[in-house]
Design a protein around this motif. Structure first.
Motif, PDB file in Angstrom:
ATOM      1  N   VAL A 197      22.583  17.127  25.654  1.00 36.73           N
ATOM      2  CA  VAL A 197      23.396  16.460  24.636  1.00 36.73           C
ATOM      3  C   VAL A 197      24.868  16.590  24.966  1.00 36.73           C
ATOM      4  CG1 VAL A 197      24.102  16.529  22.225  1.00 36.73           C
ATOM      5  CG2 VAL A 197      21.709  16.751  22.808  1.00 36.73           C
ATOM      6  N   SER A 198      25.218  17.766  25.465  1.00 35.52           N
ATOM      7  CA  SER A 198      26.612  18.008  25.773  1.00 35.52           C
ATOM      8  C   SER A 198      27.076  17.077  26.896  1.00 35.52           C
ATOM      9  CB  SER A 198      26.757  19.474  26.188  1.00 35.52           C
ATOM     10  OG  SER A 198      28.002  19.695  26.722  1.00 35.52           O
ATOM     11  N   GLY A 199      28.134  16.361  26.661  1.00 33.43           N
ATOM     12  CA  GLY A 199      28.692  15.495  27.707  1.00 33.43           C
ATOM     13  C   GLY A 199      28.032  14.149  27.842  1.00 33.43           C
ATOM     14  N   ILE A 200      27.001  13.886  27.042  1.00 34.90           N
ATOM     15  CA  ILE A 200      26.276  12.618  27.218  1.00 34.90           C
ATOM     16  C   ILE A 200      27.166  11.411  26.880  1.00 34.90           C
ATOM     17  CG2 ILE A 200      25.183  12.475  24.928  1.00 34.90           C
ATOM     18  CD1 ILE A 200      22.615  11.619  26.403  1.00 34.90           C
ATOM     19  N   VAL A 201      27.991  11.549  25.843  1.00 34.21           N
ATOM     20  CA  VAL A 201      28.846  10.424  25.462  1.00 34.21           C
ATOM     21  C   VAL A 201      29.865  10.160  26.573  1.00 34.21           C
ATOM     22  CG1 VAL A 201      30.395   9.496  23.694  1.00 34.21           C
ATOM     23  CG2 VAL A 201      28.530  11.006  23.036  1.00 34.21           C
ATOM     24  N   ASP A 202      30.376  11.237  27.177  1.00 39.80           N
ATOM     25  CA  ASP A 202      31.315  11.068  28.298  1.00 39.80           C
ATOM     26  C   ASP A 202      30.640  10.324  29.441  1.00 39.80           C
ATOM     27  OD1 ASP A 202      33.463  12.467  27.121  1.00 39.80           O
ATOM     28  OD2 ASP A 202      32.465  14.350  27.579  1.00 39.80           O
ATOM     29  N   ASP A 203      29.375  10.689  29.716  1.00 39.32           N
ATOM     30  CA  ASP A 203      28.658  10.021  30.807  1.00 39.32           C
ATOM     31  C   ASP A 203      28.419   8.546  30.506  1.00 39.32           C
ATOM     32  OD1 ASP A 203      28.622  12.212  32.404  1.00 39.32           O
ATOM     33  OD2 ASP A 203      26.575  12.840  31.911  1.00 39.32           O
ATOM     34  N   VAL A 204      28.069   8.254  29.259  1.00 35.49           N
ATOM     35  CA  VAL A 204      27.841   6.851  28.876  1.00 35.49           C
ATOM     36  C   VAL A 204      29.139   6.058  29.043  1.00 35.49           C
ATOM     37  CG1 VAL A 204      27.435   5.336  26.893  1.00 35.49           C
ATOM     38  CG2 VAL A 204      25.903   7.275  27.307  1.00 35.49           C
ATOM     39  N   ILE A 205      30.224   6.628  28.539  1.00 32.64           N
ATOM     40  CA  ILE A 205      31.526   5.955  28.650  1.00 32.64           C
ATOM     41  C   ILE A 205      31.900   5.780  30.130  1.00 32.64           C
ATOM     42  CG2 ILE A 205      34.018   6.273  28.236  1.00 32.64           C
ATOM     43  CD1 ILE A 205      33.210   7.389  25.459  1.00 32.64           C
ATOM     44  N   GLY A 206      31.591   6.796  30.934  1.00 29.02           N
ATOM     45  CA  GLY A 206      31.859   6.724  32.375  1.00 29.02           C
ATOM     46  C   GLY A 206      31.164   5.530  33.003  1.00 29.02           C
ATOM     47  N   VAL A 207      29.903   5.300  32.641  1.00 20.72           N
ATOM     48  CA  VAL A 207      29.152   4.167  33.201  1.00 20.72           C
ATOM     49  C   VAL A 207      29.790   2.850  32.757  1.00 20.72           C
ATOM     50  CG1 VAL A 207      26.945   2.944  33.185  1.00 20.72           C
ATOM     51  CG2 VAL A 207      26.967   5.436  33.318  1.00 20.72           C
ATOM     52  N   LEU A 208      30.051   2.726  31.463  1.00 19.45           N
ATOM     53  CA  LEU A 208      30.568   1.462  30.934  1.00 19.45           C
ATOM     54  C   LEU A 208      31.957   1.148  31.497  1.00 19.45           C
ATOM     55  CD1 LEU A 208      29.400   1.789  27.222  1.00 19.45           C
ATOM     56  CD2 LEU A 208      28.424   0.296  28.965  1.00 19.45           C
ATOM     57  N   PHE A 249      19.593   9.003  26.630  1.00 19.93           N
ATOM     58  CA  PHE A 249      20.830   8.477  27.226  1.00 19.93           C
ATOM     59  C   PHE A 249      21.024   7.013  26.808  1.00 19.93           C
ATOM     60  CE2 PHE A 249      23.399   6.382  30.377  1.00 19.93           C
ATOM     61  CZ  PHE A 249      24.369   7.324  30.732  1.00 19.93           C
ATOM     62  N   LEU A 250      19.925   6.247  26.900  1.00 16.62           N
ATOM     63  CA  LEU A 250      20.031   4.818  26.584  1.00 16.62           C
ATOM     64  C   LEU A 250      20.315   4.590  25.101  1.00 16.62           C
ATOM     65  CD1 LEU A 250      17.080   3.530  28.793  1.00 16.62           C
ATOM     66  CD2 LEU A 250      19.526   3.409  29.289  1.00 16.62           C
ATOM     67  N   GLU A 251      19.721   5.433  24.250  1.00 21.78           N
ATOM     68  CA  GLU A 251      20.001   5.310  22.810  1.00 21.78           C
ATOM     69  C   GLU A 251      21.482   5.588  22.544  1.00 21.78           C
ATOM     70  OE1 GLU A 251      17.397   7.705  20.374  1.00 21.78           O
ATOM     71  OE2 GLU A 251      15.654   6.929  21.436  1.00 21.78           O
ATOM     72  N   THR A 252      22.007   6.593  23.263  1.00 19.75           N
ATOM     73  CA  THR A 252      23.427   6.904  23.096  1.00 19.75           C
ATOM     74  C   THR A 252      24.276   5.724  23.566  1.00 19.75           C
ATOM     75  OG1 THR A 252      22.873   9.194  23.563  1.00 19.75           O
ATOM     76  CG2 THR A 252      25.197   8.639  23.600  1.00 19.75           C
ATOM     77  N   MET A 253      23.816   5.094  24.664  1.00 18.98           N
ATOM     78  CA  MET A 253      24.557   3.951  25.189  1.00 18.98           C
ATOM     79  C   MET A 253      24.610   2.827  24.148  1.00 18.98           C
ATOM     80  SD  MET A 253      23.964   2.011  28.775  1.00 18.98           S
ATOM     81  CE  MET A 253      25.200   2.518  29.911  1.00 18.98           C
ATOM     82  N   VAL A 254      23.483   2.575  23.512  1.00 16.62           N
ATOM     83  CA  VAL A 254      23.445   1.535  22.477  1.00 16.62           C
ATOM     84  C   VAL A 254      24.388   1.908  21.321  1.00 16.62           C
ATOM     85  CG1 VAL A 254      21.965   0.430  20.741  1.00 16.62           C
ATOM     86  CG2 VAL A 254      21.139   0.699  23.079  1.00 16.62           C
ATOM     87  N   SER A 255      24.384   3.192  20.941  1.00 21.83           N
ATOM     88  CA  SER A 255      25.276   3.634  19.856  1.00 21.83           C
ATOM     89  C   SER A 255      26.741   3.449  20.227  1.00 21.83           C
ATOM     90  CB  SER A 255      25.064   5.119  19.548  1.00 21.83           C
ATOM     91  OG  SER A 255      23.927   5.304  18.799  1.00 21.83           O
ATOM     92  N   VAL A 256      27.075   3.786  21.483  1.00 26.67           N
ATOM     93  CA  VAL A 256      28.466   3.631  21.927  1.00 26.67           C
ATOM     94  C   VAL A 256      28.840   2.141  21.951  1.00 26.67           C
ATOM     95  CG1 VAL A 256      30.028   3.901  23.906  1.00 26.67           C
ATOM     96  CG2 VAL A 256      28.535   5.785  23.245  1.00 26.67           C
ATOM     97  N   LEU A 257      27.920   1.309  22.447  1.00 30.79           N
ATOM     98  CA  LEU A 257      28.198  -0.134  22.491  1.00 30.79           C
ATOM     99  C   LEU A 257      28.438  -0.683  21.084  1.00 30.79           C
ATOM    100  CD1 LEU A 257      25.609  -1.119  25.231  1.00 30.79           C
ATOM    101  CD2 LEU A 257      28.060  -1.571  25.379  1.00 30.79           C
TER     102      LEU A 257
END
Ligand SMILES: [Zn+2]
Length: 331
Positions: free
Chosen positions: A214-225, A251-259
Motif C-alpha cells: 500500500v505504501s507508495g502505491i499512489v506515487d507509483d500510479v502517478i509515476g506511470v501516468l 494497483f489497477l484499482e488505485t489507478m482508476v481512483s487516481v484517474l
C-alpha cells in the motif's frame, strides 16, 4: 468470543451509533415493538459482527442513549456474561443443522435474568437449506420474548420464507471520510489511500492495512501516468506494475481512483488530497474523454484477468492503450 468482541469491536461503537441498523432498532424499541427476528445484512463482516453485539445491547439496554455500555445488561453482553444471549456458530464458520436443533429446543426455555432471550446467528446465509428450514418452523410460531438476530453478507442466500418472517435491515458502506477518519484515529498508516480503494468497507480496509504494497502505491500510479510517453517506457512501467504480483488488481484499482481524481480535480471530493499537486499536473495532460477511455480499458482488462490470462501481455497492452489515448486525444 466475548473477549475478542470486547477488544476488537468496542472501538466501533461510534460508527454503530451513526448506523442505519441502530436507528431502526431504536424506533422499534421506543414503539415497544421489538420483532422476533431481524436479518442484519452487510458486505462488511467486521462491522456486521460488531453491530450484531451492539444491536443485542440496544435491545437490552436499560438507559437512555442505548447502548450505554455501562448498565448491567450492556456490561454483561460486552464481557460475554449474559446468560440469555447465545452466539452461533460456536466454532465452525457456518451454522450446522445440529446447532439449529439445539437453538430451537433452547428457545422455548424462558429467559433467566433478562426480558429477552437473544440468539445471534452469524453468517446465516452460509447455513444449508435444511438448517434454515429447521429454524423456519420456530420463526413461524416464535416463543415469547425471543429475538433472533441473523447476520448475512448475501441476503439472497437466505430463504425467502425466512426473510418474509424477519425484519431485514441493510447496512450501507461507510462513507470514505468516515472510514478514513476511523483508520487515522486508529493509527493506520496510508489511511487516505486505503479508504479510497476500500469502497467504504472496513473489512477490506483492514486487510489492506496489513499490505506492505500500500505504501507508495499512489506515487507509483502517478509515476506511470506521468512518465509513460513513448513505447520505450513500456518495459520499465510494465515491470513496475508486475512487481506488485498478487496486488496487481489493487494497483489497477488505485489507478482508476487516481484517474477519477484527475477528472474531478477541482472538486472537494477528490480522494488523494495529499497528492493534489501531482493530480493537478496530470489534469493538464489527461482530459475527461481520455480518462473515460483509459478507465474502460482497465475495467475490460480486469475482467480478462479473472480468467487467468497472460498478465504480462495484458499489462503491456494496457500501457500501449494509455499511450495511444495520450497520443490520439492530446489535450
Ligand atoms: Zn446500557
Amino acid at each position: 468470543m466475548a473477549k475478542v468482541w470486547y477488544n476488537t469491536c468496542v472501538e466501533l461503537i461510534d460508527l454503530y451509533r451513526n448506523s442505519d441498523i441502530h436507528k431502526k432498532i431504536l424506533l422499534d424499541k421506543h414503539a415497544d415493538m421489538i420483532n422476533h427476528a431481524y436479518i442484519l445484512s452487510s458486505a462488511d463482516s467486521i462491522l456486521l459482527d460488531a453491530y450484531a453485539g451492539f444491536f443485542a445491547q440496544d435491545i437490552c439496554c436499560e438507559c437512555v442513549g442505548s447502548p450505554c455500555m455501562t448498565c448491567l445488561p450492556c456490561q454483561k453482553i460486552l464481557h460475554g456474561n449474559m446468560v440469555d444471549l447465545s452466539i452461533y456458530p460456536k466454532t465452525e464458520k457456518s451454522l450446522v443443522v445440529e446447532d439449529i436443533s439445539n437453538i430451537v429446543v433452547d428457545s422455548y426455555i424462558r429467559p433467566m435474568d433478562s426480558k429477552y432471550k437473544i440468539y445471534i446467528l452469524k453468517n446465516f446465509d452460509l447455513c444449508t437449506v435444511q438448517g434454515q428450514n429447521k429454524l423456519l418452523k420456530t420463526l413461524e410460531e416464535p416463543p415469547q420474548n425471543v429475538v433472533f438476530i441473523l447476520t448475512c453478507s448475501n441476503e439472497d442466500m437466505v430463504l425467502m420464507t425466512i426473510r418474509s418472517r424477519a425484519k431485514v435491515l441493510h447496512e450501507h458502506a461507510l462513507s470514505k471520510k468516515c472510514l478514513s477518519d476511523y483508520l487515522q484515529t486508529h493509527g493506520i498508516v496510508n489511511a487516505e489511500t486505503i479508504s479510497s480503494i476500500s469502497d467504504g468497507n472496513l473489512t477490506t480496509a483492514m486487510a489492506l492495512s496489513h499490505n506492505r504494497n500500500v505504501s507508495g502505491i499512489v506515487d507509483d500510479v502517478i509515476g506511470v501516468l506521468m512518465g509513460l510517453n513513448s513505447s520505450r517506457d513500456i518495459l520499465k512501467y510494465s515491470s513496475k506494475i508486475l512487481s506488485y504480483k498478487k496486488d496487481i488488481g489493487f494497483f489497477l484499482e488505485t489507478m482508476v481512483s487516481v484517474l477519477r481524481d484527475i477528472a474531478i480535480v477541482n472538486s472537494a471530493e477528490i480522494n488523494f488530497i495529499s497528492h493534489k499537486k501531482e493530480i493537478e499536473e496530470l489534469s493538464q495532460i489527461y482530459s475527461a474523454r481520455m480518462i473515460d477511455k483509459i478507465v474502460k480499458n482497465i475495467t475490460s482488462m480486469f475482467n480478462k484477468m479473472d480468467f487467468n490470462c497472460n498478465v504480462t501481455g495484458l499489462i503491456d497492452q494496457m500501457l500501449l492503450d494509455i499511450l495511444e489515448v495520450k497520443f490520439l486525444c492530446k489535450k
